[in-house]
Scaffold this active site. Structure first.
Site, PDB file in Angstrom:
ATOM      1  N   ASP A  24      -0.309  -7.630  -3.450  1.00  0.00           N
ATOM      2  CA  ASP A  24      -1.035  -6.567  -2.750  1.00  0.00           C
ATOM      3  C   ASP A  24      -0.886  -6.699  -1.236  1.00  0.00           C
ATOM      4  O   ASP A  24      -0.916  -5.698  -0.519  1.00  0.00           O
ATOM      5  CB  ASP A  24      -2.513  -6.568  -3.147  1.00  0.00           C
ATOM      6  CG  ASP A  24      -3.129  -5.186  -2.996  1.00  0.00           C
ATOM      7  OD1 ASP A  24      -2.443  -4.190  -3.303  1.00  0.00           O
ATOM      8  OD2 ASP A  24      -4.284  -5.080  -2.568  1.00  0.00           O
TER       9      ASP A  24
ATOM     10  N   GLU B 207      -7.492  -5.650   7.380  1.00  0.00           N
ATOM     11  CA  GLU B 207      -7.175  -5.917   5.975  1.00  0.00           C
ATOM     12  C   GLU B 207      -6.013  -6.906   5.850  1.00  0.00           C
ATOM     13  O   GLU B 207      -6.054  -7.829   5.036  1.00  0.00           O
ATOM     14  CB  GLU B 207      -6.836  -4.605   5.265  1.00  0.00           C
ATOM     15  CG  GLU B 207      -6.864  -4.711   3.761  1.00  0.00           C
ATOM     16  CD  GLU B 207      -6.953  -3.351   3.100  1.00  0.00           C
ATOM     17  OE1 GLU B 207      -6.005  -2.999   2.389  1.00  0.00           O
ATOM     18  OE2 GLU B 207      -7.965  -2.650   3.299  1.00  0.00           O
TER      19      GLU B 207
ATOM     20  N   GLU C 246      -6.857   4.939  -2.610  1.00  0.00           N
ATOM     21  CA  GLU C 246      -8.067   4.277  -2.104  1.00  0.00           C
ATOM     22  C   GLU C 246      -9.202   4.327  -3.131  1.00  0.00           C
ATOM     23  O   GLU C 246      -9.940   3.356  -3.307  1.00  0.00           O
ATOM     24  CB  GLU C 246      -8.521   4.947  -0.798  1.00  0.00           C
ATOM     25  CG  GLU C 246      -7.527   4.848   0.360  1.00  0.00           C
ATOM     26  CD  GLU C 246      -7.413   3.457   0.958  1.00  0.00           C
ATOM     27  OE1 GLU C 246      -7.282   2.468   0.189  1.00  0.00           O
ATOM     28  OE2 GLU C 246      -7.445   3.347   2.200  1.00  0.00           O
TER      29      GLU C 246
ATOM     30  N   GLU D  82      -0.763   2.392 -10.432  1.00  0.00           N
ATOM     31  CA  GLU D  82      -1.899   1.470 -10.335  1.00  0.00           C
ATOM     32  C   GLU D  82      -2.011   0.624 -11.603  1.00  0.00           C
ATOM     33  O   GLU D  82      -2.215  -0.590 -11.534  1.00  0.00           O
ATOM     34  CB  GLU D  82      -3.203   2.245 -10.100  1.00  0.00           C
ATOM     35  CG  GLU D  82      -3.340   2.861  -8.722  1.00  0.00           C
ATOM     36  CD  GLU D  82      -3.623   1.840  -7.622  1.00  0.00           C
ATOM     37  OE1 GLU D  82      -3.934   0.669  -7.949  1.00  0.00           O
ATOM     38  OE2 GLU D  82      -3.523   2.207  -6.440  1.00  0.00           O
TER      39      GLU D  82
END
Length: 229
Positions: free
Chosen positions: A55, A96, A148, A218
């Site tokens: 990620d 992040e 998101e 995803e």
């Protein structure tokens, strides 16, 4: 019947209509076995570390994608508020990336040695396709909202009452599952709904296909993290 469906879409928003229509796939992305294993405290540490490392690479590819959405908003949006929402999201990505680096260090992961797996490459390829000047703002903002929202819905589930999320993973879950991030996702959804309401039939088809593609990617990303690819 078609007019009734259109009236409902206008009332609740196109994104809500699509999530209702594709609920099974959406649940597959937001209630994936990896997420359930975090919530019930049975997650394999190796799976979490794989997700974290992969990620990190994805977020680095996500930055130029968000920048491209910002440019599209500047060129195509009829509302100046869009740019502010997107810019706010973009600004948070620096923090992040720093968080991923700190977290990787905590888990003994050398990020410089991480190689993107195929599911990650495929997902980043989708982002790159949306960065093309030919990709409409409506389609790109729909993808942005969906990406998101899947994280927000997934990780919020891990911090709900009754969850047994391991203490060392709580920070990760709160990062995306918190209420403020939820409100940000709602802002993106409002933008997407407004754009979709004015979109041509062709754009609507493209945006719906893009939503499905994001959800499929995803699921594949979670699968990759668990090692079942």
């Amino acid at each position: 019947m078609e007019e009734k469906a259109k009236a409902e879409q206008k009332k609740i928003g196109m994104t809500e209509t699509w999530l209702k229509k594709h609920r099974l796939l959406y649940n597959g992305a937001t209630r994936h076995p990896l997420i359930i294993s975090i919530r019930d405290g049975t997650i394999n540490t190796a799976s979490f570390k794989t997700w974290l490392a992969q990620d990190y690479l994805f977020v680095r590819a996500f930055v130029p994608f968000v920048a491209s959405v910002l440019i599209k908003a500047w060129k195509e949006s009829d509302c100046s508020g869009d740019m502010e929402v997107i810019l706010g999201g973009m600004a948070s990505l620096e923090d992040e990336i720093s968080w991923f680096k700190t977290e990787a260090n905590k888990w003994g992961i050398s990020l410089s040695d991480v190689v993107p797996q195929q599911a990650n490459k495929n997902y980043c390829g989708l982002l790159e396709s949306l960065m093309s000047p030919d990709a409409e703002y409506t389609v790109a903002i729909t993808a942005f909202w969906a990406i998101e929202t899947v994280y927000q819905e997934s990780f919020a589930h891990c911090i709900e009452e009754g969850s047994k999320t391991p203490p060392e993973l709580k920070e990760t879950c709160v990062r995306w599952g918190n209420e403020a991030f939820g409100k940000y996702c709602q802002s993106l959804q409002n933008i997407a709904n407004r754009c979709l309401q004015k979109a041509s039939d062709e754009e609507l088809k493209k945006a719906e296909v893009m939503l499905l593609s994001v959800l499929e990617h995803e699921v594949e990303f979670w699968n990759m993290s668990r090692g079942n690819v």
